[in-house]
Design a protein around this motif. Sequence first.
Motif, mmCIF file in Angstrom:
data_model
loop_
_atom_site.group_PDB
_atom_site.id
_atom_site.type_symbol
_atom_site.label_atom_id
_atom_site.label_comp_id
_atom_site.label_asym_id
_atom_site.label_seq_id
_atom_site.Cartn_x
_atom_site.Cartn_y
_atom_site.Cartn_z
ATOM 1 N N MET A 1 0.843 -1.189 0.000
ATOM 2 C CA MET A 1 0.000 0.000 0.000
ATOM 3 C C MET A 1 0.884 1.247 0.000
ATOM 4 S SD MET A 1 -3.134 1.151 0.048
ATOM 5 C CE MET A 1 -4.113 -0.247 0.619
ATOM 6 N N THR A 2 0.529 2.216 -0.825
ATOM 7 C CA THR A 2 1.267 3.476 -0.917
ATOM 8 C C THR A 2 0.536 4.556 -0.147
ATOM 9 O OG1 THR A 2 1.948 2.854 -3.141
ATOM 10 C CG2 THR A 2 2.293 5.118 -2.500
ATOM 11 N N SER A 3 1.287 5.326 0.639
ATOM 12 C CA SER A 3 0.698 6.484 1.286
ATOM 13 C C SER A 3 1.370 7.727 0.734
ATOM 14 C CB SER A 3 0.897 6.418 2.805
ATOM 15 O OG SER A 3 2.268 6.457 3.138
ATOM 16 N N ALA A 4 0.599 8.803 0.573
ATOM 17 C CA ALA A 4 1.141 10.043 0.030
ATOM 18 C C ALA A 4 0.952 11.166 1.037
ATOM 19 C CB ALA A 4 0.460 10.396 -1.286
ATOM 20 N N THR A 5 2.018 11.909 1.245
ATOM 21 C CA THR A 5 1.979 13.083 2.103
ATOM 22 C C THR A 5 2.619 14.233 1.331
ATOM 23 O OG1 THR A 5 4.111 12.480 3.085
ATOM 24 C CG2 THR A 5 2.123 11.733 4.229
ATOM 25 N N THR A 6 2.606 15.416 1.907
ATOM 26 C CA THR A 6 3.301 16.540 1.288
ATOM 27 C C THR A 6 4.238 17.172 2.304
ATOM 28 O OG1 THR A 6 1.549 18.100 1.879
ATOM 29 C CG2 THR A 6 1.394 17.052 -0.289
ATOM 30 N N ILE A 7 5.304 17.760 1.794
ATOM 31 C CA ILE A 7 6.195 18.577 2.617
ATOM 32 C C ILE A 7 6.358 19.924 1.917
ATOM 33 C CG2 ILE A 7 7.461 16.560 3.479
ATOM 34 C CD1 ILE A 7 9.829 17.584 1.657
ATOM 35 N N SER A 8 6.737 20.918 2.683
ATOM 36 C CA SER A 8 7.088 22.209 2.111
ATOM 37 C C SER A 8 8.576 22.200 1.810
ATOM 38 C CB SER A 8 6.759 23.344 3.082
ATOM 39 O OG SER A 8 5.358 23.434 3.261
ATOM 40 N N SER A 9 8.943 22.515 0.590
ATOM 41 C CA SER A 9 10.351 22.531 0.217
ATOM 42 C C SER A 9 11.027 23.784 0.759
ATOM 43 C CB SER A 9 10.498 22.421 -1.291
ATOM 44 O OG SER A 9 11.849 22.149 -1.640
ATOM 45 N N PHE A 10 12.258 24.013 0.353
ATOM 46 C CA PHE A 10 13.072 25.107 0.879
ATOM 47 C C PHE A 10 12.417 26.472 0.663
ATOM 48 C CE2 PHE A 10 14.076 24.761 -3.530
ATOM 49 C CZ PHE A 10 14.365 26.038 -3.954
ATOM 50 N N ASP A 11 11.580 26.587 -0.381
ATOM 51 C CA ASP A 11 10.960 27.868 -0.707
ATOM 52 C C ASP A 11 9.461 27.880 -0.435
ATOM 53 O OD1 ASP A 11 10.228 26.082 -2.655
ATOM 54 O OD2 ASP A 11 10.654 27.411 -4.351
ATOM 55 N N GLU A 13 7.201 25.727 -1.584
ATOM 56 C CA GLU A 13 6.414 24.984 -2.563
ATOM 57 C C GLU A 13 6.189 23.556 -2.060
ATOM 58 O OE1 GLU A 13 4.898 26.186 -5.039
ATOM 59 O OE2 GLU A 13 5.910 28.090 -5.458
ATOM 60 N N GLU A 14 5.016 23.015 -2.344
ATOM 61 C CA GLU A 14 4.638 21.704 -1.827
ATOM 62 C C GLU A 14 5.152 20.583 -2.732
ATOM 63 O OE1 GLU A 14 2.674 21.038 1.151
ATOM 64 O OE2 GLU A 14 3.447 23.067 1.448
ATOM 65 N N LEU A 15 5.765 19.583 -2.100
ATOM 66 C CA LEU A 15 6.221 18.390 -2.802
ATOM 67 C C LEU A 15 5.445 17.186 -2.288
ATOM 68 C CD1 LEU A 15 10.105 18.879 -2.649
ATOM 69 C CD2 LEU A 15 8.552 19.511 -4.535
ATOM 70 N N ALA A 16 4.905 16.388 -3.204
ATOM 71 C CA ALA A 16 4.206 15.153 -2.825
ATOM 72 C C ALA A 16 5.225 14.042 -2.620
ATOM 73 C CB ALA A 16 3.216 14.764 -3.917
ATOM 74 N N ILE A 17 5.076 13.319 -1.521
ATOM 75 C CA ILE A 17 5.977 12.215 -1.196
ATOM 76 C C ILE A 17 5.154 10.929 -1.095
ATOM 77 C CG2 ILE A 17 7.763 11.365 0.361
ATOM 78 C CD1 ILE A 17 8.467 14.096 -0.710
ATOM 79 N N HIS A 18 5.476 9.952 -1.910
ATOM 80 C CA HIS A 18 4.804 8.653 -1.871
ATOM 81 C C HIS A 18 5.707 7.678 -1.118
ATOM 82 C CE1 HIS A 18 2.017 10.078 -5.048
ATOM 83 N NE2 HIS A 18 3.087 10.777 -5.417
ATOM 84 N N ARG A 19 5.130 6.923 -0.175
ATOM 85 C CA ARG A 19 5.927 6.032 0.670
ATOM 86 C C ARG A 19 5.334 4.635 0.660
ATOM 87 N NH1 ARG A 19 7.822 9.867 5.718
ATOM 88 N NH2 ARG A 19 9.331 8.184 5.979
ATOM 89 N N MET A 20 6.229 3.651 0.627
ATOM 90 C CA MET A 20 5.838 2.240 0.683
ATOM 91 C C MET A 20 6.833 1.489 1.542
ATOM 92 S SD MET A 20 4.931 1.206 -3.283
ATOM 93 C CE MET A 20 4.812 -0.538 -2.858
ATOM 94 N N GLY A 21 6.334 0.590 2.400
ATOM 95 C CA GLY A 21 7.205 -0.336 3.116
ATOM 96 C C GLY A 21 7.796 0.212 4.393
ATOM 97 N N GLU A 22 8.590 -0.624 5.012
ATOM 98 C CA GLU A 22 9.307 -0.283 6.246
ATOM 99 C C GLU A 22 10.717 -0.832 6.147
ATOM 100 O OE1 GLU A 22 7.144 -1.928 9.492
ATOM 101 O OE2 GLU A 22 5.378 -0.666 9.197
ATOM 102 N N GLY A 23 11.654 -0.178 6.822
ATOM 103 C CA GLY A 23 13.029 -0.665 6.824
ATOM 104 C C GLY A 23 14.005 0.399 6.389
ATOM 105 N N GLN A 24 15.104 -0.023 5.738
ATOM 106 C CA GLN A 24 16.137 0.888 5.256
ATOM 107 C C GLN A 24 15.524 1.874 4.263
ATOM 108 O OE1 GLN A 24 19.358 1.501 5.739
ATOM 109 N NE2 GLN A 24 19.855 2.673 3.910
ATOM 110 N N MET A 58 9.392 8.261 -2.325
ATOM 111 C CA MET A 58 9.365 8.613 -3.746
ATOM 112 C C MET A 58 8.705 9.972 -3.954
ATOM 113 S SD MET A 58 8.139 4.794 -4.935
ATOM 114 C CE MET A 58 6.978 4.710 -3.552
ATOM 115 N N PRO A 59 9.481 11.042 -3.995
ATOM 116 C CA PRO A 59 8.876 12.354 -4.259
ATOM 117 C C PRO A 59 8.482 12.494 -5.718
ATOM 118 C CG PRO A 59 11.257 12.558 -3.990
ATOM 119 C CD PRO A 59 10.926 11.127 -3.727
ATOM 120 N N ASP A 60 7.398 13.205 -5.968
ATOM 121 C CA ASP A 60 7.143 13.735 -7.300
ATOM 122 C C ASP A 60 7.981 14.992 -7.432
ATOM 123 O OD1 ASP A 60 5.275 11.837 -8.206
ATOM 124 O OD2 ASP A 60 3.587 12.917 -7.306
#
Length: 249
Positions: A1-11, A13-24, A58-60
């Motif tokens: 299952m993929t979860s997507a969140t956003t972060i604010s970049s250095f300026d 602007e919003e970046l979407a981050i897709h995450r899967m799994g656990e571990g390294q 995995m950022p867009d």
Amino acid sequence: MTSATTISSFDGEELAIHRMGEGQPVVLLHGLFSSAQMNWIKYGHAAKLVASGFECIMPDLRAHGESAKPHDASAYPHDVLVSDAAAVVEKLGLEHYDLVGFSLGARTAARGVLSGLRPRKLVLAGMGLEGLAGWEGRAAFFIDAIDRYDDMERGDPAYFAKNFMKTMKTDRIAARHLLQSVGDTAPDALGAIAMPTAVVCGDDDRDNGSAENLAEAIPDAVHIEVPGTHMSSVVKPELGEAIVRYLTA
């Protein structure tokens, strides 16, 4: 299952981050006009990494996928993607992580390392030595495809790029600004890449020059060949398998 969140970049602007799994943690940067979904999730590469004990982050990229696509040229300073990648690492508090990039993502990963990112291992996929320098010519091809988008006909050398932009619903104004922001990397600068590195490239992929020469230019690098051209290698399972083998070795 993929979860997507956003972060604010250095300026901001919003970046979407897709995450899967656990571990390294492994940060995966996609190619031009693509997205995390298309490059890493759709064809199973992320799933292979998850099955091998990794968390895929995995950022867009800016101007791609679900991330911000500002139309103001000021939102695309020199090497903006490198600054975005650094913001992802900082905002997520990543310390012991691997870094993987394909094509434009590989260029961003290499320049990110030269700018101070310190992953455990680095994978540069779909990239050759000549692709890291001389970006102006490569960018000009895609800028021309954007500028002639409405008038381009089948058989044009840039017709495939047009079709991919159409498939991905590319914001052409944002993409054009982004193409003008990417910096070059001189071959003699690559000696500063100190971590173990794999250069993974399709056996018929010469879009970004010689993968063999790129591996030779990086002190602790190996060249790994997978089947395919620049575009077809992304859809083949061997790409994900090669990345998994290298990161788990």
